[in-house]
Every structure is written in C-alpha cells, then in structure tokens.
Motif scaffolding. Structure first.
Motif, PDB file in Angstrom:
ATOM      1  N   MET A 192       0.807  -1.221   0.000  1.00  0.00           N
ATOM      2  CA  MET A 192       0.000   0.000   0.000  1.00  0.00           C
ATOM      3  C   MET A 192       0.843   1.275   0.000  1.00  0.00           C
ATOM      4  O   MET A 192       0.442   2.289  -0.561  1.00  0.00           O
ATOM      5  CB  MET A 192      -0.925   0.008   1.223  1.00  0.00           C
ATOM      6  N   LYS A 193       2.025   1.245   0.621  1.00  0.00           N
ATOM      7  CA  LYS A 193       2.805   2.483   0.719  1.00  0.00           C
ATOM      8  C   LYS A 193       3.352   2.951  -0.624  1.00  0.00           C
ATOM      9  O   LYS A 193       3.801   4.087  -0.734  1.00  0.00           O
ATOM     10  CB  LYS A 193       3.951   2.310   1.715  1.00  0.00           C
ATOM     11  N   ALA A 194       3.291   2.052  -1.629  1.00  0.00           N
ATOM     12  CA  ALA A 194       3.735   2.446  -2.973  1.00  0.00           C
ATOM     13  C   ALA A 194       2.584   2.953  -3.829  1.00  0.00           C
ATOM     14  O   ALA A 194       2.807   3.351  -4.985  1.00  0.00           O
ATOM     15  CB  ALA A 194       4.412   1.257  -3.662  1.00  0.00           C
ATOM     16  N   GLU A 195       1.356   2.971  -3.291  1.00  0.00           N
ATOM     17  CA  GLU A 195       0.203   3.431  -4.061  1.00  0.00           C
ATOM     18  C   GLU A 195       0.233   4.953  -4.219  1.00  0.00           C
ATOM     19  O   GLU A 195       0.841   5.679  -3.427  1.00  0.00           O
ATOM     20  CB  GLU A 195      -1.091   3.011  -3.368  1.00  0.00           C
ATOM     21  N   ALA A 196      -0.475   5.425  -5.240  1.00  0.00           N
ATOM     22  CA  ALA A 196      -0.452   6.857  -5.571  1.00  0.00           C
ATOM     23  C   ALA A 196      -1.066   7.711  -4.477  1.00  0.00           C
ATOM     24  O   ALA A 196      -0.571   8.808  -4.177  1.00  0.00           O
ATOM     25  CB  ALA A 196      -1.179   7.081  -6.899  1.00  0.00           C
ATOM     26  N   PHE A 197      -2.153   7.239  -3.856  1.00  0.00           N
ATOM     27  CA  PHE A 197      -2.800   8.072  -2.847  1.00  0.00           C
ATOM     28  C   PHE A 197      -1.932   8.235  -1.598  1.00  0.00           C
ATOM     29  O   PHE A 197      -2.007   9.253  -0.904  1.00  0.00           O
ATOM     30  CB  PHE A 197      -4.176   7.502  -2.478  1.00  0.00           C
ATOM     31  N   VAL A 198      -1.072   7.245  -1.302  1.00  0.00           N
ATOM     32  CA  VAL A 198      -0.152   7.382  -0.179  1.00  0.00           C
ATOM     33  C   VAL A 198       0.932   8.401  -0.514  1.00  0.00           C
ATOM     34  O   VAL A 198       1.293   9.246   0.319  1.00  0.00           O
ATOM     35  CB  VAL A 198       0.472   6.016   0.186  1.00  0.00           C
ATOM     36  N   ILE A 204       1.542  16.383   0.263  1.00  0.00           N
ATOM     37  CA  ILE A 204       0.827  17.523   0.853  1.00  0.00           C
ATOM     38  C   ILE A 204       1.212  17.747   2.310  1.00  0.00           C
ATOM     39  O   ILE A 204       0.651  18.618   2.975  1.00  0.00           O
ATOM     40  CB  ILE A 204      -0.691  17.338   0.740  1.00  0.00           C
ATOM     41  N   GLY A 205       2.170  16.946   2.814  1.00  0.00           N
ATOM     42  CA  GLY A 205       2.711  17.196   4.138  1.00  0.00           C
ATOM     43  C   GLY A 205       2.114  16.385   5.268  1.00  0.00           C
ATOM     44  O   GLY A 205       2.302  16.744   6.440  1.00  0.00           O
ATOM     45  N   ALA A 206       1.416  15.309   4.975  1.00  0.00           N
ATOM     46  CA  ALA A 206       0.852  14.471   6.036  1.00  0.00           C
ATOM     47  C   ALA A 206       1.978  13.788   6.803  1.00  0.00           C
ATOM     48  O   ALA A 206       2.974  13.347   6.226  1.00  0.00           O
ATOM     49  CB  ALA A 206      -0.091  13.432   5.443  1.00  0.00           C
ATOM     50  N   SER A 207       1.822  13.690   8.106  1.00  0.00           N
ATOM     51  CA  SER A 207       2.835  13.051   8.942  1.00  0.00           C
ATOM     52  C   SER A 207       2.837  11.545   8.721  1.00  0.00           C
ATOM     53  O   SER A 207       1.876  10.967   8.192  1.00  0.00           O
ATOM     54  CB  SER A 207       2.565  13.349  10.418  1.00  0.00           C
ATOM     55  N   ASN A 208       3.919  10.901   9.142  1.00  0.00           N
ATOM     56  CA  ASN A 208       4.013   9.451   8.991  1.00  0.00           C
ATOM     57  C   ASN A 208       2.892   8.740   9.747  1.00  0.00           C
ATOM     58  O   ASN A 208       2.331   7.756   9.258  1.00  0.00           O
ATOM     59  CB  ASN A 208       5.374   8.960   9.494  1.00  0.00           C
ATOM     60  N   ALA A 209       2.589   9.226  10.957  1.00  0.00           N
ATOM     61  CA  ALA A 209       1.532   8.606  11.749  1.00  0.00           C
ATOM     62  C   ALA A 209       0.188   8.708  11.043  1.00  0.00           C
ATOM     63  O   ALA A 209      -0.593   7.745  11.013  1.00  0.00           O
ATOM     64  CB  ALA A 209       1.465   9.257  13.129  1.00  0.00           C
ATOM     65  N   ARG A 210      -0.098   9.853  10.462  1.00  0.00           N
ATOM     66  CA  ARG A 210      -1.370  10.030   9.758  1.00  0.00           C
ATOM     67  C   ARG A 210      -1.442   9.146   8.520  1.00  0.00           C
ATOM     68  O   ARG A 210      -2.477   8.537   8.239  1.00  0.00           O
ATOM     69  CB  ARG A 210      -1.550  11.493   9.362  1.00  0.00           C
ATOM     70  N   VAL A 211      -0.343   9.063   7.783  1.00  0.00           N
ATOM     71  CA  VAL A 211      -0.333   8.221   6.583  1.00  0.00           C
ATOM     72  C   VAL A 211      -0.523   6.757   6.966  1.00  0.00           C
ATOM     73  O   VAL A 211      -1.298   6.027   6.325  1.00  0.00           O
ATOM     74  CB  VAL A 211       0.989   8.411   5.809  1.00  0.00           C
ATOM     75  N   MET A 212       0.169   6.325   8.017  1.00  0.00           N
ATOM     76  CA  MET A 212       0.085   4.917   8.405  1.00  0.00           C
ATOM     77  C   MET A 212      -1.315   4.530   8.873  1.00  0.00           C
ATOM     78  O   MET A 212      -1.865   3.510   8.449  1.00  0.00           O
ATOM     79  CB  MET A 212       1.113   4.613   9.512  1.00  0.00           C
TER      80      MET A 212
END
Length: 328
Positions: A192-198, A204-212
């Motif tokens: 999933m971390k290689a997907e475009a939406f990630v 746009i500056g989302a933190s690692n915790a928010r992305v995860m």
C-alpha cells in the motif's frame, strides 16, 4: 436529462458479517448461518451464565445437602455430577464464560501488537524490518501448547487462579499469534505504501503517523476477520489443552472444560460417560461454529470461489459451469 439517484447502502448492511451474509449463497450461506448460530448461543451462554446455571461452578451442596459424586443425569442434576461432586450442567455453562474471556483477551492483545508491529515494520523498512521479521519467524516456529505450558508455569507456578489462569493462556496464545497478524499487515503495508494516494498524502505534508493509520491501515485489514476466526478456535483448544494437562485453572477458581475432561478419564473406563461427553461436546461445537464462519469468510474473500458458488446456485448452464471449473 435527469440526474441518477444514488442509493447509499444502510449502516446495517455495511456491518461486518451482515455484508458477507448477503453476498453468500447456497452451502456457503448455510455454513455461515450455522456457524453464526453456534457462536451466538456460545456468547449468550457466556454472558448469562450466572442466570442459566442452576448452581455455582464450585458448588458442592445446597439446602438439601451434599450433591454426591458421579450421580447419573436426572432430577436436580440435569447432566449428572462429576467425580468431585460438581454439577456437570453448571460446569459446562460456566466454562463457556471462561472460554469467551480467554478468546477476547488473547485476540485483542495479539491483534493490537501484531497490527502495530506489522504497520511500523512494513512502512519504515530497513534494519528494524529485518529484525522484526526474524523474531516473528522464530516465534511462529515455537509450538503454541508448549509455550502455553511454559507461560503457565512462569506466571502461576502451574496452579492457576481465575486471573492468572486466564492471563497465562491468553498471553501464551497472544505471543504465538502475533506473527500471523504481523505478516499479513506488513505485506499489505509494503504494497500500500507504494500506491499513488499514499504518495499524494506525503506530498501535501501528512505526517508518517497520519499516513500509516489514516491511509495505509484502513486498506490493509481486509483479511483480518478470517485470521480472527482461526485464532479464536485455536485459543479454545489451547486453553482446553492446558486444563487437560493439569496446567489450567483450578476448579474452585473457575469452570474450564479441559480440566473437567482430565478428571473424567477414569470415569470412562467405569462406564460413567456423562462427565466427559458434555464438556467434550461443548469444545467440539464451539470450535466447529467458529471454523464454519472462518471457512465461509475464506470463500467470500476469494473471488474465484465466490463466482463459482453463484454460478452453481443460479441455474447456470453446464457449459458455464465447466468453463468456471477449467478457470479454477
């Protein structure tokens, strides 16, 4: 030109198991319904054990005097009494509560730890990922029942009260099952971390915790319900194994089906069947119910099996069925 009206599915239809129940057909639906009915009876018995059981799990007498040992089924004791003088029916009812508590504790702990570790390992990678993978593989290779025995001895010295017995069984099961959740979540996270939406969220500056937790985790838990059912049945068998081997919960602290089976071994040779058949049947039925639900969820998670079931139950022609079989 009129705008098409989009009907949003109700909250009820989007609930887990309700959605799967609507998608299932034929034998698949029958298995799922049978499993859900057995699990519902098991959970209701565990919740209302205090009102369903005529006696306490360690009660040996009432206003009429001592119960007596190895009494046959009938009268005040619907399923008879054990060699220790306990009411079999009451012990079976109270045993459902003990089994349910172990399942809940073990599954919650293993899911929490396995998901967090798998998410962190798959997202960040590097040396941390390599270390966690090696540790998970080593723990996964360790026999679950042997680990349960070791944990029981470490926590309670092999003679367990209610809390220590529950925690000994739950923690041992948790340690063994963490690698399963770890592997599933880690592999999904790496994908999933290689997907475009990630990547867009990172830009746009989302933190690692928010992305995860907001983007990756929400799309990585599709197969967890299946693993939950497998672990729940394994938890019951591990608890019963501990009790049967004498490392479970003491009879004065809680009722436990494996312990009752252990005490009924000598009864079987003497023709006293009721002290073993009922706790053994309870274990078999609960494991069967959870397994039926798990197998149904596995079929529904596989598009090939789901398509085959629908084709066979919708009156498809023989040519269509043969084509599906060849594709499988």
């Amino acid at each position: 030109m009129s705008t098409p009206v989009i009907v949003k599915p109700s909250i009820w239809s989007r609930l887990p198991l309700i959605r799967e129940l609507k998608q299932s057909v034929g034998w698949q639906r029958g298995m799922l319904i049978a499993g859900l009915v057995i699990i519902a009876i098991f959970l209701l018995t565990a919740i209302f054990a205090e009102w369903l059981a005529p006696f306490g799990y360690s009660q040996l007498s009432d206003e009429n005097g001592t119960f007596g040992a190895q009494l046959p089924p009938g009268g005040a004791h619907l399923l008879g009494t054990t060699v220790g003088g306990y009411d079999v029916f009451s012990r079976v009812i109270w045993g459902a509560q003990t089994a349910a508590l172990v399942i809940i504790i073990a599954v919650m702990l293993s899911v929490f730890a396995g998901v967090i570790l798998g998410l962190v390992s798959g997202y960040f990678g590097g040396w941390l990922d390599r270390v966690l993978v090696v540790v998970a593989d080593a723990v996964y290779a360790f026999p679950s029942l042997l680990l349960a025995i070791v944990m029981s001895i470490v926590i309670s010295g092999g003679r367990s009260g209610l809390f220590t017995g529950l925690m000994a069984a739950a923690i041992s099961i948790t340690v063994v099952f963490i690698p399963q959740y770890f592997r599933v979540i880690r592999s999904e996270t790496v994908r999933m971390k290689a997907e475009a939406f990630v990547e867009s969220a990172k830009v746009i500056g989302a933190s690692n915790a928010r992305v995860m937790f907001r983007h990756v985790l929400r799309n990585s838990t599709r197969t967890l319900p299946l693993i939950l059912t497998l672990n729940a049945s394994e938890a019951i068998l591990t608890l019963a194994g501990l009790g049967f081997l004498g490392f479970g919960i003491e009879p004065t602290a809680a009722a436990e089906w494996g312990f009752d089976l252990n005490k009924s071994i000598s009864d079987v040779a003497a023709g006293i069947w009721w002290t073993s058949i009922f706790p053994g049947t309870a274990i078999v039925l609960v494991v069967l119910g959870i397994t039926l639900v798990g197998e149904s969820l596995n079929d529904l998670a596989d598009p090939r099996l789901r398509t085959r079931h629908r084709a066979l139950t919708s009156g498809a022609g023989q040519t269509d069925v043969d084509e599906l079989e060849e594709n499988l």
